[in-house]
Enzyme design. Structure first.
Site, PDB file in Angstrom:
ATOM      1  N   CYS A 214       0.582   2.295   7.104  1.00 49.08           N
ATOM      2  CA  CYS A 214       0.865   1.367   5.996  1.00 49.08           C
ATOM      3  C   CYS A 214       0.792   2.097   4.656  1.00 49.08           C
ATOM      4  CB  CYS A 214      -0.135   0.215   6.057  1.00 49.08           C
ATOM      5  SG  CYS A 214      -0.209  -0.776   4.559  1.00 49.08           S
TER       6      CYS A 214
ATOM      7  N   CYS B  72      -1.029   0.450   1.667  1.00 48.21           N
ATOM      8  CA  CYS B  72      -2.484   0.469   1.872  1.00 48.21           C
ATOM      9  C   CYS B  72      -3.107   1.677   1.184  1.00 48.21           C
ATOM     10  CB  CYS B  72      -2.807   0.538   3.366  1.00 48.21           C
ATOM     11  SG  CYS B  72      -2.327  -0.956   4.263  1.00 48.21           S
TER      12      CYS B  72
END
Lengths: 109, 309
Positions: A33, A36
């Protein structure tokens, strides 16, 4: 994923987060991700800047799927703030540091 | 507020456009500061694979490509600073970019802040974001293993997300308001070849169902207005991008989509301020074109500074 935030897993979530005397900010994240990583940088900053007020922990949703499922997490990055074993705040997506600090501050007395 | 020493050029944004501009500015021996509010690389990092960047016949991972951009910019002397630009104000020798942490005076500025995903604008959308509504398939696809999901949109990003999600989900419904797709043909071919993907033609989303998590969608047919429900646990929104031009809306001429108006040399309506990448008008939203306009903007800055002494 940020390397400088200590991790928490499904196994020690209760002891580390729910039974913590200080409020705990949990950063739900995963290696795949990319947004993230941006939130991870903010979380790492907060771990240092607010070290007397909160504890910051990283949870890899790939390695620990049970806790994110329990809290209905279907998207990352998500930050959850726990205080006294209760979920107090849920912050979804790549939001600004100011907004995160503001939401945490509401729960610090 | 801290003030850092004046640089020749401050570049706002470290995506493909900003980093390309930084490479050229650095090689021109301009003192170059690049402001990035998150991490260098830009929004392309949320796609899973790039196969249309020239020179990479087998494709390339976005993180690998963008790390290369960043290293090349730093190699030629650009300084990348983590800060968010709040406004740009004039001063006697150029401009001051006001950041959250410091002021950054510059003789010239390149705005390369890019665009961010557009929301659908439904009432339930905020409440269900992270609870089934997502704007990033590569982030959230693994949460939907074996579940039915929908993608709304019809451009390249929507098609790529649908194909990517089909690797995880039990079924992918692509919801598109028209009766044909706008996305690149090769992506359409892949979409139609995937047995897990169904296209819901001429349909718009009236409502997202579910209180604490997405349970379904109410779809309305754009031809006859008929309404039906679609049971899905995820909704991936891919309905276009909005330029992040908010912080200069008072300063610069923007078009009706809030994109920064530039001339053929990437100059904005203010002398010494240039713009590049997805934030400019008529941007094709490609890594290669963002890089190209970043290069052109840097060359324009070199020329501008040589004239202003």
């Amino acid at each position: 994923m940020s390397d400088n935030i200590p991790s928490v897993t499904d196994a020690d979530f209760e002891a580390e987060v729910l039974r913590s005397s200080l409020p705990v900010l949990v950063d739900f994240s995963a290696a795949w991700c990319m947004p993230c990583k941006a939130v991870g940088v903010i979380a790492a900053d907060l771990a240092v800047e607010m070290k007397d007020k909160i504890i910051v922990r990283l949870m890899d949703v790939d390695a620990s799927p049970k806790t994110p499922a329990k809290y209905g997490i279907r998207g990352i990055p998500t930050l959850l703030l726990f205080k006294g074993g209760e979920l107090k705040e849920s912050i979804v997506g790549a939001v600004s540091k100011e907004k995160i600090v503001g939401l945490i501050a509401k729960h610090l007395s | 507020m801290n003030a850092v020493p004046r640089s020749d050029v401050v570049i706002i944004g470290a995506g493909p456009a900003g980093l390309s501009a930084a490479i050229y500015a650095g090689r021109a021996r301009l003192s170059t500061v690049v402001l990035e509010k998150a991490l260098p690389g830009g929004q392309i990092l949320i796609t899973d694979w790039i196969e249309n960047y020239p020179g990479f016949p087998d494709g390339v991972a976005p993180a690998v490509l963008m790390e290369g951009f960043e290293k090349q910019a730093v190699h030629f002397g650009a300084k990348i600073v983590t800060d968010e630009a709040r406004e740009i104000v004039p001063d006697p020798v150029g401009w001051i970019v006001r950041g959250g942490k410091a002021d950054y005076p510059a003789r010239a500025v390149i705005i390369a802040v890019g665009a961010r995903y557009r929301r659908l604008g439904l009432a339930e959308e905020d409440r269900l974001t992270g609870r089934g509504v997502s704007y990033c398939a590569t982030c959230d696809a693994p949460f939907f293993r074996g579940r039915a999901v929908a993608v709304v949109g019809g451009g390249d990003t929507a098609l790529m997300e649908a194909v990517y999600l089909a690797k995880y989900a039990s079924r992918v419904h692509l919801i598109h308001r028209r009766d044909r797709l706008r996305g690149t043909k090769i992506l359409q071919e892949r979409l139609f070849a995937d047995p897990k993907i169904t296209v819901e033609w001429s349909a718009v989303i009236d409502q997202i169902l579910g209180r604490d998590r997405v349970e379904g969608l109410v779809l309305r047919d754009t031809n006859d207005g008929s309404v039906r429900e679609l049971a899905v646990e995820g909704l991936f929104v891919s309905v276009g991008m909005d330029p992040q031009s908010e912080f200069v809306r008072e300063l610069l001429d923007l078009n009706e989509w809030k994109e920064i108006r530039v001339d053929g040399r990437l100059a904005t309506s203010r002398p010494g301020i240039f713009a590049a990448g997805d934030v400019i008008d008529a941007a094709p939203h490609q890594v290669a074109t963002a890089a190209g306009t970043g290069v052109a903007a840097a060359l324009s800055v070199v020329e501008y500074l040589s004239k202003t002494g």
